[in-house]
Write a protein that holds these residues in place. Sequence first.
Motif, short mmCIF file in Angstrom:
data_model
loop_
_atom_site.label_atom_id
_atom_site.label_comp_id
_atom_site.label_asym_id
_atom_site.label_seq_id
_atom_site.Cartn_x
_atom_site.Cartn_y
_atom_site.Cartn_z
N PHE A 39 -4.26 115.44 -23.18
CA PHE A 39 -3.30 114.48 -22.64
C PHE A 39 -2.74 115.07 -21.35
O PHE A 39 -2.42 116.26 -21.30
N ASP A 40 -2.66 114.24 -20.34
CA ASP A 40 -2.11 114.72 -19.07
C ASP A 40 -0.58 114.74 -19.18
O ASP A 40 0.08 113.70 -19.14
N LEU A 41 -0.04 115.93 -19.33
CA LEU A 41 1.40 116.08 -19.53
C LEU A 41 2.12 116.45 -18.23
O LEU A 41 3.27 116.86 -18.26
N SER A 42 1.43 116.29 -17.11
CA SER A 42 2.03 116.76 -15.86
C SER A 42 3.32 116.01 -15.52
O SER A 42 4.19 116.54 -14.86
N GLY A 43 3.46 114.79 -16.00
CA GLY A 43 4.69 114.04 -15.72
C GLY A 43 5.77 114.27 -16.75
O GLY A 43 6.84 113.67 -16.67
N TYR A 44 5.48 115.12 -17.72
CA TYR A 44 6.43 115.31 -18.81
C TYR A 44 7.39 116.45 -18.52
O TYR A 44 6.97 117.53 -18.13
N ALA A 71 3.34 120.54 -32.12
CA ALA A 71 2.50 121.73 -32.25
C ALA A 71 1.14 121.48 -31.57
O ALA A 71 0.61 122.34 -30.88
N PHE A 72 0.61 120.27 -31.74
CA PHE A 72 -0.67 119.94 -31.09
C PHE A 72 -0.49 119.75 -29.59
O PHE A 72 -1.21 120.32 -28.79
N LEU A 73 0.48 118.91 -29.25
CA LEU A 73 0.57 118.42 -27.88
C LEU A 73 1.14 119.45 -26.93
O LEU A 73 0.65 119.62 -25.81
N LEU A 74 2.17 120.15 -27.35
CA LEU A 74 2.86 121.09 -26.45
C LEU A 74 2.68 122.53 -26.90
O LEU A 74 3.26 123.44 -26.32
N PRO A 133 9.03 108.42 -15.81
CA PRO A 133 8.45 107.10 -15.97
C PRO A 133 7.07 107.09 -16.63
O PRO A 133 6.71 106.17 -17.31
N ARG A 134 6.29 108.17 -16.46
CA ARG A 134 4.92 108.17 -16.98
C ARG A 134 4.88 108.14 -18.49
O ARG A 134 3.90 107.76 -19.09
N VAL A 135 5.94 108.60 -19.13
CA VAL A 135 5.94 108.62 -20.58
C VAL A 135 7.12 107.81 -21.10
O VAL A 135 7.91 108.27 -21.89
N GLY A 144 3.76 102.71 -21.24
CA GLY A 144 3.82 104.02 -20.61
C GLY A 144 3.21 105.15 -21.42
O GLY A 144 3.26 106.31 -21.03
N LEU A 145 2.61 104.81 -22.57
CA LEU A 145 2.11 105.87 -23.45
C LEU A 145 0.99 106.67 -22.77
O LEU A 145 0.15 106.10 -22.08
N LEU A 146 0.98 107.97 -22.99
CA LEU A 146 -0.02 108.84 -22.36
C LEU A 146 -1.42 108.49 -22.87
O LEU A 146 -1.60 108.14 -24.03
#
Length: 335
Positions: free
Chosen positions: A302-307, A35-38, A328-330, A112-114
Amino acid sequence: MLRAAADGANSDLSAIGQALGMLGDRWVLLIVQRAFLLRVRTFAGWRDELGISESVLATRLKELVRHGILGTTAYRDGRTRYEYRLTDAGLGLWSFLLAIHSWERDWADRPGLLAPMHDTCGHDARPYLACGTCREPVTARETATDVGPRASFIRIGLPRHHRRTLRSGGRPDYLGYCPHSMEILGDRWSTAVLAAALLGVKRFIDFQSRLGIAPSVLTDRLRRFVEVGVLTPDEGRLYRLTDKGLAFFEVFAFLVDWAHRELPVPEDARITITHRPCATVLRPVLVCRACDGVLERRRVHFDLSGYEPAARRESARDRQEPAAVAPPRVAGCAS
Ligand SMILES: [Zn+2]
Ligand SMILES: [Zn+2]
């Protein structure tokens, strides 16, 4: 102020006991985290994102609404559906979740944690725990904890639907928590055992009497904590916190703080953590290591662009392109 945690008027349960009744569950933590992150707000959103069964999800959402952590709004989409949003009390869990993230990054070997980016200074925040009054860094060693006479963990209980789900399979979860955190927070007894250790309990028999926990359950949790490296047994059969275990204090401090702010806790069932250098009740804050500013929810991202969103992961899987499943980023846990 939220309602008491479990059925049966447990408002005389300690703050931490009530908070664990609400949050000491793997799925609950993941639902709130998403809920927070996405900004997930719908039943289908969590179902697709977490790969959780509909019945388990329905139960957890109902609980979160009943506890006042999520609120619902009805909307029409052919038929009436509901959107779930974090309430003010739910939003208050942000520091607690960031503290878990920070502990995992420091101690659980997750390269690899954001990174939480601090918008104010533009750097990776790498947060540390500080005292909200004097702003000095805080570890468990600089604090004194006073436990009210009725601040008991007894009767935390373990309803059937909170049975352990940690070792069950399911899809890999690249944003999710590491087994180490889930080992501690994924069920109420585990967290209660660690909380008792942070409050100075070291002997098997003292854990048992303080928690009202069955010996077999206690043996199991102590063994797991030794495996994960948060407790170490010495020759005198005392279980001592390792540095990794002591560092979990920051998560504990936020849980206690949230519980005292949001739950109906009688005075004599409170846990008071004092920051000894400034002799005030600890108001925990997370501070940015780059600029020493206090971190606020609206100023961290959090940069979620790689998610890969769940839907794309699914369609990639359908097309048999497994490489797209694990960005790979996450990366997942190293351990
Ligand atoms: Zn202080
Ligand atoms: Zn900063």
